[in-house]
Design an enzyme around this catalytic site. Structure first.
Site, short mmCIF file in Angstrom:
data_model
loop_
_atom_site.label_atom_id
_atom_site.label_comp_id
_atom_site.label_asym_id
_atom_site.label_seq_id
_atom_site.Cartn_x
_atom_site.Cartn_y
_atom_site.Cartn_z
N GLU A 44 0.86 -1.19 0.00
CA GLU A 44 0.00 0.00 0.00
C GLU A 44 0.89 1.24 0.00
O GLU A 44 1.82 1.35 0.80
CB GLU A 44 -0.85 -0.03 1.28
CG GLU A 44 -1.84 1.09 1.43
CD GLU A 44 -2.61 1.00 2.76
OE1 GLU A 44 -2.20 0.20 3.63
OE2 GLU A 44 -3.61 1.73 2.92
N LYS A 128 -9.39 1.91 -2.04
CA LYS A 128 -9.67 1.32 -0.72
C LYS A 128 -11.04 1.73 -0.21
O LYS A 128 -11.40 2.92 -0.25
CB LYS A 128 -8.58 1.81 0.23
CG LYS A 128 -8.53 1.18 1.60
CD LYS A 128 -7.32 1.75 2.37
CE LYS A 128 -7.11 1.09 3.71
NZ LYS A 128 -5.88 1.62 4.38
N CYS A 164 -5.39 -3.36 2.52
CA CYS A 164 -5.21 -3.33 3.97
C CYS A 164 -6.50 -3.45 4.80
O CYS A 164 -7.02 -4.54 4.97
CB CYS A 164 -4.43 -2.07 4.33
SG CYS A 164 -3.49 -2.21 5.88
N GLY A 329 24.27 4.50 32.68
CA GLY A 329 23.01 3.87 33.05
C GLY A 329 22.47 2.98 31.94
O GLY A 329 23.01 2.93 30.84
#
Lengths: 591, 591
Positions: A44, A128, A164, A329
């Site tokens: 896509e 879509k 999608c 750290g």
């Protein structure tokens, strides 16, 4: 049954870089054709990159995309690849602004499309239907939904094509695929990685395949795009739910697979379904063993995701190198290890910036880390820079503590401005969520590799990375002492994080309940946490919103260049809207 | 014709402060009742504040809102105000998650509602149909659209009720109002101010009134909410298009007006329209002269908007005071004048921070401004703080220039941390758009009063403010020299903005074309600008996106606490989700 050879091209597009993205697709087409494929599908928006956000409302950008599709079809033909059917995702427009279902949505002038190219032309186009509009998605803001279904007839089989979200929606286009009797369903995707996403996505693909009795081919883009990471993981599943082929995660790949597809029937088409006949391409005689990638465990997937996210942010924005503070750290150590895995030690600069409150191990652990990773390393003590500020302004308490963090920010930004490094800021999700950072201090920087990683997971990832190194006979990159010592900001003597926060196991569990699961105060307490702790933490989270954003709010009186009413990707090459080859440089320097 | 007395309550809610907002509505009801009104309508989301963004996806927040509506109805009754019909905007939920038109939208569990309260109960409820999803609006992301129309029958007339965007949409609920023969249309709104918005909004209200032959009563909230400014400007227009009443802009107001409304007929109702009969309330014998406010000119409106935006950000976030750097230039001078107008000189701290490159007039113009405004004023030279950083890091050029701006940021943030001031950052829209600022330097701060004001407009506003003062016999607040001298960042000797930028008239015109009007490069040039200049400016705009946001991007691996997949207001009191009376403090201090 007719046999089709299908190639899925898992490309890594850059938003707006139409020339570069076309080149990726062309290269995939060359390889697909060389392997005898009949069809190549890429993801896509593989042509434009994803997400394009409000670039979709710029007519000139859309015109450039439309031209790029036509140009790609021609170039395929010119290179002798015209026979190959190429399915490519792209935005289409500018269209007549259309009123959407429930608002005037005056800015929607585009559709999210899949075009089918063959013989130098655009043969068909699908828009879509289902536009996600939750979480990171803003599609219903910028796109007009499609309402037609498309079936391609090729080599005697019917291939349906969707995009999608269309696959995710119950009662969506997938049901009409069933009515149209297609033998193969191709879904092109831009589906971002999330923890455990493969536990949702693959079952969905499998369920759709078995429900519809259709082979489902799912192709996803790959790569980092700002805060999103597309993992690829393209896959083909047959009607019995068996995985026929699967691409690896987090890298570009061409997945090629032979499919025995049910022959097309001549049953009448349901309404709103168009069928387009394409030529079949040459037959392939050889047989082909498809890749079936196996996903690694959760921590390795996460590490790979973070590495890809950093690498692509650096590369796509044109940085040569990164710089970060090394405190000894765990957070800065993990960030440094990710950076070295992403772009190599010779492109990573670490700076130790000890103050008068820094412990001995801060310096020695940072030295140790730098040596293990082999990165560029320097030491810049901050005491002589902090004292003049503190004394001129007569600062005490928190106000004075913050000066230390901000002087460190000035040092990193100064070196960035001098040498062009991208500054990494090393805060983890837990401390960012509760606002335990100094704004314009340790939070300064353009990219935050572990911004979405809770502290407890940072430790797990450190342990995993060291074990992974050990299992390969390599030096574990992270000093053991950085993993085991109690975390501290070291802005005053003997300070530790747990002076003012609960244990990180508790903190992360509360954050998960309050933020991710959206539970209210009472429901969080009902999980078994202490009421006072819950009140304290949720209040910190609610207060920290501004600090996390950093950019100042300001009153809006017109269409703003930035902020709430204009959403733009940070990483993009606005080449076709503006200048050929222009490139974003998300640096911090005054231009 | 039956006569109705209608009150429109222009309240100023704080997002999330349900107790405080209810109190405002109750107070409006007391006054409306005392004036003999039959109906009081307050704005869209007046109970919760607007916009609530992703708070709408938290079940506990929605439950609190629902409880607050019921509680408000009871309190009205308890105070003897039960007869008054009160129309109040609020989010309703949690509802069953519903799939929206084109996506799964799994987070929508709320509706944007208007509830009708009388006699201690919720008598009727309308849910907004049309959910704006463009520009600053995200409603289709968080709300489920309604599909029923509501008509209230009271004192023999039919009153239709809709919410904001419903009025704007051609072919929307307004057309069904016509079919239902309502004599009065009440529209509750949360409609943000924009330049020239009154040139769109009032004509729309007038058009709807004349189209439908109905009196239209339009009530809007007022107040600053982060970057939005709601201007009020509530208005009542009759079926002939005549303004019957109009509230002032930018302040709370109760607008009361007598309306002669066409009597209800008993024609059958169209489908999906509910009619609810309410009791009529006591008659009013007196006659009433409604307010009809007249809007001031564009510059005065803008100034008032900017003042309100700043005042409410300060107040709603619980700050006692603001601090800003005073350079003697036009931007900081205008910001200081806005701040003094908003919260008074005794709550404004100005700091002059001269460097070795600062001109004499920088210091003297800042002194002059401070004296004119009467604000708190101090001088903090930066040379002794900048030099140690420059020399330790061996910084030159832009890298060194940025240190000056960042040390100034440290000074303002240090004083903020020490004394609790909100830091104002004084950049204008033109320089922010092209990235002419130092990240973590002059751009540091929590609120940017002129973030959306182009430079040429900054000058106009300064001139207007001085004239306004002169017209009232007051000292003009802004030194003439700050208005007339050439703008400069003064980070190196003899620098001016026009060393590297075109004249601001040209720059602002190009920005307007490229950003607001969304023209592409060629179209901007076609307006008559030089091609090289257009390329240079549009490239700067595209590059500056990250700097404007400041907050670092980071890879997303789950539901994030912040950023793209979670949208929260900055100013809000999450009181009912978390703690009674909790209050956001958007400060910069390490907690």
């Amino acid at each position: 049954m007719p046999r089709l050879r299908l190639a899925l091209g898992q490309t890594n597009p850059v938003v707006g870089d139409l020339a570069g993205n076309s080149h990726q697709i062309l290269e995939a087409a060359r390889r697909a054709s060389a392997q005898g494929a009949h069809i190549l599908a890429v993801g896509e928006m593989a042509l434009s990159g994803y997400p394009i956000e409000d670039l979709a409302s710029r007519p000139s950008f859309l015109s450039s995309c439309r031209d790029a599709v036509i140009d790609l079809a021609k170039r395929l033909q010119d290179e002798g690849l015209g026979e190959l059917v190429v399915i490519v995702g792209h935005p289409d427009g500018p269209l007549q602004p259309r009123l959407l279902g429930t608002s005037n949505a005056p800015s929607a002038i585009a559709q999210n499309c899949a075009s089918v190219l063959q013989h130098g032309h655009v043969k068909a186009r699908y828009a879509k239907h289902h536009l996600p509009n939750y979480s990171v998605f803003d599609e219903y803001r910028i796109f007009i939904p499609g309402d037609e279904l498309l079936v391609l007839r090729i080599k005697g089989v019917d291939v349906a094509l969707i995009v999608c979200e269309d696959l995710w929606r119950d009662g969506g286009p997938v049901e009409r695929v069933l009515e149209a009797d297609a033998g193969l369903l191709v879904v092109i995707n831009a589906s971002p990685f999330e923890r455990d996403k493969d536990e949702v996505r693959l079952p969905l693909v499998t369920r759709r395949a078995t429900e519809t009795g259709t082979i489902v081919a799912y192709v996803n883009i790959v790569g980092g795009q700002d805060d999103l990471i597309f993992d690829g993981d393209s896959v083909v599943v047959d009607a019995a739910g068996v995985i026929l082929a699967r691409a690896p995660q987090f890298r570009e790949h061409l997945l090629v697979v032979d499919l025995d597809v049910a022959a097309a029937t001549d049953s009448p088409l349901p309404p709103h379904v168009a069928r387009v006949a394409l030529e079949g391409g040459r037959p392939s005689d050889d047989t082909l063993e498809p890749d079936i990638a196996i996903l690694p465990d959760d921590r390795e997937q996460l590490w790979n995701a973070l590495v890809l996210g950093l690498r692509d942010y650096v590369q796509k924005n044109g940085f040569g190198s990164v710089i970060l503070g090394l405190s000894g750290g765990i957070d800065s150590s993990v960030c440094a290890a990710i950076a070295v895995d992403a772009i190599g030690a010779d492109r990573v600069w670490g700076v130790s910036m000890p103050s008068r409150y820094s412990s001995g191990h801060s310096r020695s652990d940072a030295d140790d880390l730098a040596e293990r990773l082999g990165l560029h390393y320097s030491v810049e003590p901050i005491a002589d820079l902090v004292l003049p500020v503190e004394s001129q302004l007569k600062l005490t308490g928190t106000a004075a503590e913050n000066v230390q963090a901000r002087i460190r920010g000035i040092i990193l930004m100064g070196l960035s401005n001098l040498r062009g490094h991208l500054v990494l800021t090393t805060g983890n999700k837990s401390e960012l969520a509760v606002g335990y950072s100094t704004i314009y201090g340790d939070s300064a920087g353009g990219f935050a590799p572990i911004k979405d990683v809770p502290k407890t997971l940072v430790w797990q990832l450190a342990r995993w990375r060291n074990q992974f190194a050990a299992s390969r006979g390599e030096v574990p990159p992270i000093p053991e002492n950085s993993i085991t010592k109690p975390p501290s900001a070291e802005l005053r003597p003997d300070q530790t994080d747990q002076d003012s926060l609960p244990d990180y196991e508790v903190l992360d569990a509360i954050l998960d309940a309050y933020i991710t699961r959206k539970l209210g105060r009472d429901d969080v307490i009902a999980l078994g946490f202490d009421g006072e702790t819950v009140d304290f933490i949720t209040r910190l989270v609610d207060r920290a919103e501004w600090k996390r954003r950093q950019g100042a709010i300001g009153p809006k009186i017109s269409e703003m260049a930035f902020g709430r009413d204009r959403r733009l990707p940070i990483t993009y090459r606005p080449s076709l809207d503006v200048l050929p080859g222009a490139q974003t440089t998300a640096g911090g320097a005054r231009s």
